[in-house]
Every structure is written in structure tokens, then in C-alpha cells.
Design a protein around this motif. Structure first.
Motif, mmCIF file in Angstrom:
data_model
loop_
_atom_site.group_PDB
_atom_site.id
_atom_site.type_symbol
_atom_site.label_atom_id
_atom_site.label_comp_id
_atom_site.label_asym_id
_atom_site.label_seq_id
_atom_site.Cartn_x
_atom_site.Cartn_y
_atom_site.Cartn_z
ATOM 1 N N LYS A 46 0.934 -1.084 0.040
ATOM 2 C CA LYS A 46 0.099 -0.017 -0.134
ATOM 3 C C LYS A 46 0.627 1.208 0.096
ATOM 4 C CE LYS A 46 -4.048 -2.130 2.135
ATOM 5 N NZ LYS A 46 -3.931 -3.455 1.863
ATOM 6 N N ILE A 47 1.887 1.235 -0.958
ATOM 7 C CA ILE A 47 2.936 2.402 -1.111
ATOM 8 C C ILE A 47 2.464 2.769 -2.556
ATOM 9 C CG2 ILE A 47 4.146 1.434 0.712
ATOM 10 C CD1 ILE A 47 6.125 0.564 -1.273
ATOM 11 N N SER A 48 3.141 4.243 -2.720
ATOM 12 C CA SER A 48 3.237 4.727 -4.069
ATOM 13 C C SER A 48 4.312 4.195 -4.979
ATOM 14 C CB SER A 48 3.192 6.263 -4.231
ATOM 15 O OG SER A 48 4.574 6.415 -3.658
ATOM 16 N N SER A 49 4.497 4.199 -6.083
ATOM 17 C CA SER A 49 5.588 3.732 -6.856
ATOM 18 C C SER A 49 7.019 4.669 -6.507
ATOM 19 C CB SER A 49 5.103 3.882 -8.518
ATOM 20 O OG SER A 49 5.097 5.189 -8.961
ATOM 21 N N ALA A 52 8.301 2.870 -3.439
ATOM 22 C CA ALA A 52 9.009 1.763 -4.053
ATOM 23 C C ALA A 52 10.356 2.160 -4.235
ATOM 24 C CB ALA A 52 8.294 0.942 -4.752
ATOM 25 N N LYS A 53 10.444 3.072 -5.227
ATOM 26 C CA LYS A 53 11.804 3.349 -6.275
ATOM 27 C C LYS A 53 12.721 4.112 -4.692
ATOM 28 C CE LYS A 53 13.648 6.187 -9.666
ATOM 29 N NZ LYS A 53 13.303 7.457 -10.708
ATOM 30 N N ASN A 54 12.086 4.855 -3.961
ATOM 31 C CA ASN A 54 13.102 5.416 -2.766
ATOM 32 C C ASN A 54 13.484 4.042 -2.010
ATOM 33 O OD1 ASN A 54 12.749 8.186 -3.617
ATOM 34 N ND2 ASN A 54 11.243 8.407 -2.276
ATOM 35 N N TRP A 55 12.678 3.315 -1.711
ATOM 36 C CA TRP A 55 13.368 1.969 -1.055
ATOM 37 C C TRP A 55 14.378 1.184 -1.547
ATOM 38 C CZ3 TRP A 55 8.336 -0.636 1.585
ATOM 39 C CH2 TRP A 55 7.602 0.476 2.533
ATOM 40 N N ARG A 56 14.156 1.344 -3.025
ATOM 41 C CA ARG A 56 15.288 0.453 -3.640
ATOM 42 C C ARG A 56 16.394 1.546 -3.713
ATOM 43 N NH1 ARG A 56 10.785 -0.163 -7.236
ATOM 44 N NH2 ARG A 56 11.655 1.413 -8.732
ATOM 45 N N ASN A 57 16.336 2.584 -4.027
ATOM 46 C CA ASN A 57 17.466 3.484 -4.067
ATOM 47 C C ASN A 57 18.196 3.560 -2.940
ATOM 48 O OD1 ASN A 57 17.012 3.954 -6.751
ATOM 49 N ND2 ASN A 57 16.158 5.778 -6.394
ATOM 50 N N LYS A 58 17.587 3.472 -1.659
ATOM 51 C CA LYS A 58 18.097 3.575 -0.295
ATOM 52 C C LYS A 58 18.634 2.224 0.126
ATOM 53 C CE LYS A 58 15.591 7.310 1.505
ATOM 54 N NZ LYS A 58 14.382 8.121 2.354
#
Length: 89
Positions: A46-49, A52-58
């Protein structure tokens, strides 16, 4: 005026129960699979794309990218949730 008799009502109830069972099965199948794609990950968490991108980048969540398609291992998602779990004190 529309009237529904008991037989029709029972048929509706049966169809609703079957639909609920199918939905529950679909939800369980997500965790039975080994990987999910980015769209399923976003919906599951239940998150935005962009989140998700920020989590991957971090480096918060490991992922695999094949061309433009991104995949996550269910085990990695479970580890992420366990790592950030806060119990009541």
C-alpha cells in the motif's frame, strides 16, 4: 417492485461465499509465490511507486531488475517487515 424468494437469496449467498473464498485464496497465493513484480509489491505494501523506488535506491528493499521489469523476493519483504517490526511494550 422486485421480490427475491428464498431460493434466489440462497443462490446469491452461495455465489458471495464462493467469491470470498476465491479472493482469500488469491491473497494467500501472493505469499506462497517466491517472487512478485513491482506492481504487486506496491499494492501489497500500500505504497506509491515513488516510495518503492526510494526504498530501492536507499537499499531498504533488495530487488532484481530485468530490463524494465522489477521483482522482489517474498522472503526479502518478510525480512523487511521483521526488521522494522515494533512490538507493544
Amino acid at each position: 417492485m422486485l421480490e427475491i424468494n428464498r431460493v434466489q437469496l440462497k443462490e446469491i449467498e452461495t455465489k458471495l461465499e464462493e467469491t470470498i473464498k476465491r479472493l482469500n485464496k488469491l491473497q494467500k497465493n501472493v505469499f506462497n509465490s517466491e517472487i512478485i513484480d513491482n506492481a504487486d509489491f506496491i499494492q501489497l505494501m500500500k505504497i506509491s511507486s515513488s516510495t518503492a523506488k526510494n526504498w530501492r535506491n536507499k537499499g531498504i528493499i533488495p530487488y532484481t531488475q530485468i530490463e524494465n521489469k522489477i521483482y522482489y523476493k517474498i522472503n526479502d519483504i518478510e525480512l523487511l517487515l521483521d526488521k522494522h517490526y515494533r512490538s507493544f511494550k
